[in-house]
Design a protein around this motif. Sequence first.
Motif, PDB file in Angstrom:
ATOM      1  N   LEU A  38       6.315  11.676 112.352  1.00 59.32           N
ATOM      2  CA  LEU A  38       7.629  11.368 111.784  1.00 59.32           C
ATOM      3  C   LEU A  38       8.664  11.182 112.896  1.00 59.32           C
ATOM      4  O   LEU A  38       9.472  10.238 112.880  1.00 59.32           O
ATOM      5  CB  LEU A  38       8.025  12.517 110.845  1.00 59.32           C
ATOM      6  N   GLU A  63      13.892   9.179 102.794  1.00 60.81           N
ATOM      7  CA  GLU A  63      12.953  10.277 102.516  1.00 60.81           C
ATOM      8  C   GLU A  63      13.708  11.443 101.886  1.00 60.81           C
ATOM      9  O   GLU A  63      14.899  11.634 102.156  1.00 60.81           O
ATOM     10  CB  GLU A  63      12.281  10.748 103.818  1.00 60.81           C
ATOM     11  N   ALA A  76       5.664  20.932 100.259  1.00 59.93           N
ATOM     12  CA  ALA A  76       5.481  21.976  99.228  1.00 59.93           C
ATOM     13  C   ALA A  76       4.004  22.253  98.953  1.00 59.93           C
ATOM     14  O   ALA A  76       3.533  22.073  97.827  1.00 59.93           O
ATOM     15  CB  ALA A  76       6.204  21.561  97.930  1.00 59.93           C
ATOM     16  N   PRO A  77       3.246  22.721  99.966  1.00 57.62           N
ATOM     17  CA  PRO A  77       1.805  22.933  99.773  1.00 57.62           C
ATOM     18  C   PRO A  77       1.494  23.898  98.634  1.00 57.62           C
ATOM     19  O   PRO A  77       0.440  23.804  98.006  1.00 57.62           O
ATOM     20  CB  PRO A  77       1.333  23.515 101.111  1.00 57.62           C
ATOM     21  N   ILE A  90       2.608  23.979  95.694  1.00 55.72           N
ATOM     22  CA  ILE A  90       2.531  23.371  94.349  1.00 55.72           C
ATOM     23  C   ILE A  90       1.870  21.986  94.375  1.00 55.72           C
ATOM     24  O   ILE A  90       1.812  21.313  93.347  1.00 55.72           O
ATOM     25  CB  ILE A  90       3.929  23.251  93.695  1.00 55.72           C
ATOM     26  N   LYS A 142       3.742  19.694  89.499  1.00 54.61           N
ATOM     27  CA  LYS A 142       4.951  20.523  89.330  1.00 54.61           C
ATOM     28  C   LYS A 142       6.116  20.039  90.192  1.00 54.61           C
ATOM     29  O   LYS A 142       7.230  20.561  90.091  1.00 54.61           O
ATOM     30  CB  LYS A 142       4.637  21.974  89.727  1.00 54.61           C
ATOM     31  N   ALA A 143       5.856  19.090  91.098  1.00 58.15           N
ATOM     32  CA  ALA A 143       6.888  18.680  92.056  1.00 58.15           C
ATOM     33  C   ALA A 143       8.039  17.965  91.359  1.00 58.15           C
ATOM     34  O   ALA A 143       7.832  17.209  90.411  1.00 58.15           O
ATOM     35  CB  ALA A 143       6.278  17.763  93.108  1.00 58.15           C
TER      36      ALA A 143
HETATM   37  P1  NAD Z   1       9.073  22.712 101.647  1.00 59.00           P
HETATM   38  O1  NAD Z   1      10.333  21.926 101.479  1.00 59.00           O
HETATM   39  O2  NAD Z   1       7.828  21.951 101.610  1.00 59.00           O
HETATM   40  O3  NAD Z   1       9.012  23.841 100.505  1.00 59.00           O
HETATM   41  C1  NAD Z   1       9.939  24.922 100.408  1.00 59.00           C
HETATM   42  C2  NAD Z   1       9.914  25.469  98.960  1.00 59.00           C
HETATM   43  O4  NAD Z   1      10.568  24.526  98.105  1.00 59.00           O
HETATM   44  C3  NAD Z   1       8.511  25.653  98.391  1.00 59.00           C
HETATM   45  O5  NAD Z   1       8.509  26.757  97.553  1.00 59.00           O
HETATM   46  C4  NAD Z   1       8.269  24.401  97.577  1.00 59.00           C
HETATM   47  O6  NAD Z   1       7.402  24.575  96.497  1.00 59.00           O
HETATM   48  C5  NAD Z   1       9.675  24.057  97.099  1.00 59.00           C
HETATM   49  N1  NAD Z   1       9.874  22.607  96.986  1.00 59.00           N
HETATM   50  C6  NAD Z   1      10.108  21.730  97.984  1.00 59.00           C
HETATM   51  N2  NAD Z   1      10.210  20.499  97.503  1.00 59.00           N
HETATM   52  C7  NAD Z   1      10.041  20.584  96.184  1.00 59.00           C
HETATM   53  C8  NAD Z   1      10.023  19.635  95.123  1.00 59.00           C
HETATM   54  N3  NAD Z   1      10.225  18.314  95.340  1.00 59.00           N
HETATM   55  N4  NAD Z   1       9.790  20.075  93.875  1.00 59.00           N
HETATM   56  C9  NAD Z   1       9.584  21.368  93.623  1.00 59.00           C
HETATM   57  N5  NAD Z   1       9.603  22.329  94.571  1.00 59.00           N
HETATM   58  C10 NAD Z   1       9.812  21.931  95.847  1.00 59.00           C
HETATM   59  O7  NAD Z   1       9.232  23.517 103.023  1.00 59.00           O
HETATM   60  P2  NAD Z   1       8.167  24.423 103.787  1.00 59.00           P
HETATM   61  O8  NAD Z   1       7.372  25.223 102.803  1.00 59.00           O
HETATM   62  O9  NAD Z   1       8.930  25.099 104.842  1.00 59.00           O
HETATM   63  O10 NAD Z   1       7.179  23.392 104.503  1.00 59.00           O
HETATM   64  C11 NAD Z   1       5.927  22.975 103.994  1.00 59.00           C
HETATM   65  C12 NAD Z   1       5.366  21.893 104.897  1.00 59.00           C
HETATM   66  O11 NAD Z   1       6.241  20.753 104.842  1.00 59.00           O
HETATM   67  C13 NAD Z   1       5.307  22.298 106.362  1.00 59.00           C
HETATM   68  O12 NAD Z   1       4.119  21.802 106.911  1.00 59.00           O
HETATM   69  C14 NAD Z   1       6.515  21.657 106.982  1.00 59.00           C
HETATM   70  O13 NAD Z   1       6.319  21.383 108.348  1.00 59.00           O
HETATM   71  C15 NAD Z   1       6.607  20.384 106.177  1.00 59.00           C
HETATM   72  N6  NAD Z   1       7.958  19.779 106.149  1.00 59.00           N
HETATM   73  C16 NAD Z   1       8.000  18.437 106.241  1.00 59.00           C
HETATM   74  C17 NAD Z   1       9.233  17.808 106.159  1.00 59.00           C
HETATM   75  C18 NAD Z   1       9.267  16.301 106.245  1.00 59.00           C
HETATM   76  O14 NAD Z   1       8.234  15.665 106.123  1.00 59.00           O
HETATM   77  N7  NAD Z   1      10.422  15.705 106.427  1.00 59.00           N
HETATM   78  C19 NAD Z   1      10.399  18.546 105.972  1.00 59.00           C
HETATM   79  C20 NAD Z   1      10.300  19.935 105.834  1.00 59.00           C
HETATM   80  C21 NAD Z   1       9.056  20.549 105.924  1.00 59.00           C
END
Ligand code: NAD
Length: 369
Positions: free
Chosen positions: A94, A285, A291-292, A294, A299-300
């Motif tokens: 990214l 984006e 959100a691994p 879910i 559920k997203a």
């Molecule tokens: P995350 O944003 O993925 O999730 C944080 C929390 O918010 C989790 O409980 C998740 O279930 C919830 N959540 C996030 N988006 C949601 C949605 N659209 N609908 C419902 N619930 C949602 O952050 P994290 O857990 O810190 O990171 C998980 C992975 O994602 C890591 O590998 C991290 O590096 C990556 N990440 C990527 C980006 C990107 O691609 N821009 C940004 C942040 C984190």
Amino acid sequence: MAAIKKILMLPGDGIGPEVVEEVRRVMGWMEKRGLISFELEEDLIGGSCIDEYGVPLRSETIGLAKSADAVLLGAVGGPKWDNVAFDVRPEAGLLEMRKELGLFANLRPAVVFDALADSSSLKREVILGLNILIVRELTGGIYFGEPRGVETLPDGGRRGYNTLVYTTDEVHRIGRVGFELALKRNGRLCSVDKANVLECTRMWREEINRIAEDFPSVELSHMLVDNAAMQIVRDPQQFDVIVTTNMFGDILSDAASMATGSLGMLPSASLGSLDNSGNRNALYEPVHGTAPDIAGQGKANPLAMVLSFAMMLRYSFNMDEVADSIEHSVESVLNLGLRTRDIMTEGKTCVSTSAMGDAVIAALEKLYK
Ligand code: NAD
């Protein structure tokens, strides 16, 4: 004949493909309506690309992104790739994409939908109707300045250092984006700096004042970053567009976005420079990650992704009217009481990712009837 727009779709990992799928359906609806035609390419980025090719981003994909009118990205990363080498981790893909496309302006709106006002940690009356756009400089400043590092001193202690650096060109190009966006919105721009302590940002303030002469109808103000942080939680309604440095924008945009309550609702855009024909590279984006916890369960919340697509229509294709319609549709779906799990509250109806997509399309249908 509707315009044809070439979009590179990069769903990425985790919930990325699930939320991108809902945008694909909105795109299909627009095409059926004759509003626009899309030429879609799809490719891998992040962990899924590592699994297939051993790298998080391929040069072919960068080429596709450069020749597309815009890029739509889900999210990258996840525990499966936590132990890969640092330079080939999913996030590196990214970062490389942002660098290759010269995406220097990061746009993060913080919008509060009335129906979700109670999800905010701030009082309802403070955030009702909130609509701020934070424009963060993304490729310069202290995150990239040289020299940088950590050295060991003769006494065995260590000295860590980073350099805050901006050139006039860098300030002008991000400043102009701020002024142009203020013109498209309510005509107010607040430039945030730390001019009382940092020479570099004193220069930033002077250069912003200089380009203000080209935008006489924009009401420009300046604010020190510590005050801005306080004002964002005290009285966020005073802001329209905020333009600021990389690090200050990083911090302020997270603070402002939390005023809105949920990660699943936050879109973003990253823009490059205008070329001679008035086009620019752009990547849209959601702010959330993969959100691994879910992923793959339906559920997203797809709304941040849908709202990122609305930003694409607004900022890359000047289709403000359709962008407004998508935003209104999201609002009306929330007003109907539909919620994905992340924004669920008592008395509302919990729906799946695809049911939320269905509801947005039904609301669009209603608007265009
Ligand atoms: P995350 O944003 O993925 O999730 C944080 C929390 O918010 C989790 O409980 C998740 O279930 C919830 N959540 C996030 N988006 C949601 C949605 N659209 N609908 C419902 N619930 C949602 O952050 P994290 O857990 O810190 O990171 C998980 C992975 O994602 C890591 O590998 C991290 O590096 C990556 N990440 C990527 C980006 C990107 O691609 N821009 C940004 C942040 C984190």
